[in-house]
Design a protein around this motif. Structure first.
Motif, short mmCIF file in Angstrom:
data_model
loop_
_atom_site.label_atom_id
_atom_site.label_comp_id
_atom_site.label_asym_id
_atom_site.label_seq_id
_atom_site.Cartn_x
_atom_site.Cartn_y
_atom_site.Cartn_z
N ASP A 144 8.46 10.84 -15.79
CA ASP A 144 7.44 11.78 -15.07
C ASP A 144 5.92 11.51 -16.05
O ASP A 144 5.33 12.30 -15.86
N PRO B 50 12.57 14.66 -19.75
CA PRO B 50 11.82 13.63 -19.19
C PRO B 50 10.99 12.99 -20.17
O PRO B 50 10.64 13.46 -21.28
N SER C 27 7.83 12.78 -20.01
CA SER C 27 6.70 13.69 -20.58
C SER C 27 6.97 14.48 -21.84
O SER C 27 6.33 14.68 -22.74
#
Length: 473
Positions: free
Chosen positions: A158, A302, A304
């Motif tokens: 992401d 994730p 990010s």
């Protein structure tokens, strides 16, 4: 003659002819010309079949045919696909309650075996009229194949790739030293001086002046190995237990790392990426060029959040926290070794003195106390910083963590770093709740122990990120 009948033998169950009395002639075999003697206590002729008015059928082998199979109009059909049952060894047993008159005992139709090689008996009752089906050995059904576990889904990607790995600017300094790094070096100066004295004493005292100075100069120059890549990698592998990433790990790690370095204006190849096999969410900045990350952080969070963790470690490198910390530790190591040796000697002296008497133990404690006080008085500018150094280093370490957080926030990872910190706090709360459920209470650091922690608590770090979160960066 035969024995008198036993009343207990009149109960339902198989009754067999009494054996002949010793010295008397044996009775003729069933089916021979000489009729069998009558059964003791019964008439010469056989009584009717139990429960019916029909006389007992003759013994097998006689001229009179056997009556039809009970419950059917015809003779009993043979057992399917099985040979005729063998004759009973030594003659068939008599039917319960039947005499031996009429020259034979009633026959009982043979039943198929319940299991190959085993002939069943049916005491106290008639034989079943229905023909048993063929024996089929029980078969264990094959176990259902265990379905293969579905492959674990990779962590979501992401990350907002703003630059796709290309820098929009080049930082003036790929690696530097901020106030925190300079503070680390300053705090380590007393330890460095003690280490220099220890090295000089041993080198000159053992090797002489000329060779001793060569050893001292070599030790001073050894600090440059902090920036020597082969030495750094060997240190990371053998001391910090890091390894080179696998092909799939590198494919996952490098795009995220290139995005982080592109935002910072840093050359991606300036630093070496390594992996630690661990189930903890963690990363480390080591020596001058090593950035390590755990397998949990690499595979479970994730992209990010992984970028936020890597940006934090990059902040340690660009701020100089990694190399100054390792350099200070290396130059203070001889002094640490000498201090540990002296403490060991003091413990041994106290233990030996306690064997003799309490007075001897008191004298050892007095000598140690006088030595420490003399050191404070004679060289307070060395001893005081040495005592205060652990607390000062912990404080500088906490400041370095906050500076690295700000570096990550400046690159746009403040919300993602906050998510990581919330994850840390959730883990701590879960450990406390589990301990409380087991009736235990975790010991919280307090007083001077809290001053020795090198990382600020999660709430302090989240509070420092508030300005960046309010700006939506």
């Amino acid at each position: 003659m035969s024995y008198p009948p036993d009343p207990a033998a009149q109960e339902p169950g198989p009754v067999y002819p009494d054996p002949p009395y010793p010295g008397t002639p044996a009775p003729p075999y069933p089916g021979s010309a000489v009729p069998s003697p009558p059964y003791p206590g019964s008439a010469a002729s056989a009584p009717p079949y139990p429960g019916s008015a029909v006389p007992a059928p003759p013994y097998p082998g006689s001229a009179v045919p056997s009556p039809p199979y009970p419950g059917s109009a015809a003779s009993p059909p043979p057992y399917p696909e099985t040979p005729a049952p063998p004759s009973y060894p030594g003659g068939a047993p008599q039917y319960p309650g039947a005499g031996a008159g009429a020259g034979a005992a009633p026959s009982y139709p043979a039943a198929p075996p319940a299991h190959p090689g085993v002939t069943p008996t049916y005491p106290n009752g008639p034989q079943p009229t229905a023909t048993a089906p063929p024996y089929v050995p029980p078969q264990t059904p094959p176990a259902a194949p265990t379905p293969a576990a579905p492959p674990e889904a990779p962590a979501p990607d992401d990350l907002d790739y703003r630059h796709a790995g290309s820098r929009i600017h080049v930082a003036a300094h790929q690696r530097g030293a901020d106030a925190t790094a300079i503070g680390q070096l300053a705090v380590q100066v007393p330890g460095f001086l003690v280490s220099l004295a220890v090295v000089a004493s041993f080198a000159v005292g053992i090797l002489g002046t000329a060779m001793g100075w060569l050893v001292i100069l070599a030790w001073l120059a050894s600090g440059a190995l902090v920036f020597h890549r082969p030495t750094e990698l060997a240190f990371a592998r053998h001391v910090m237990k890091l390894r080179a990433p696998l092909a799939e790990e590198r494919a996952r790690l490098e795009p995220v790392w290139r995005e982080v370095t592109a935002r910072a204006g840093i050359e991606a190849h300036t630093y070496e990426l390594m992996v630690e096999n661990s189930t903890d969410l963690n990363a480390v900045a080591a020596a001058g060029h090593v950035v390590g990350v755990t397998t949990y952080a690499l595979n479970e969070i994730p992209s990010s959040n992984l970028a936020a963790v890597l940006a934090h470690e990059l902040g340690h490198h660009t701020g100089g926290h990694a190399w100054t910390g390792l350099l200070g530790y290396w130059y203070s190591l001889p002094g640490r070794i000498a201090w540990a040796f002296m403490r060991g000697i003091a413990r041994i002296a106290i233990r030996v003195a306690s064997v003799f008497s309490l007075a001897a133990t008191g004298m050892v404690y007095l000598f140690i106390g006088m030595f420490v006080i003399g050191g404070f008085v004679a060289a307070w500018y060395i001893t005081v910083p040495l005592v205060a150094a652990p607390y000062l280093l912990a404080y500088v370490g906490r400041q370095g963590e906050l500076r690295a957080d700000r570096q990550a926030a400046d690159l746009g990872f403040a919300p993602h770093l906050a998510q990581v910190l919330h994850h840390f706090q959730a883990q701590e709360d879960a450990v406390k709740a589990q301990a409380a459920a087991q009736g235990r209470q975790l010991k919280e650091p307090g007083g001077l122990a809290k001053l020795l922690t090198t990382h600020p608590d999660n709430y302090t770090r989240l509070q420092a990120l508030e300005p960046y979160l309010q700006l939506g960066r």
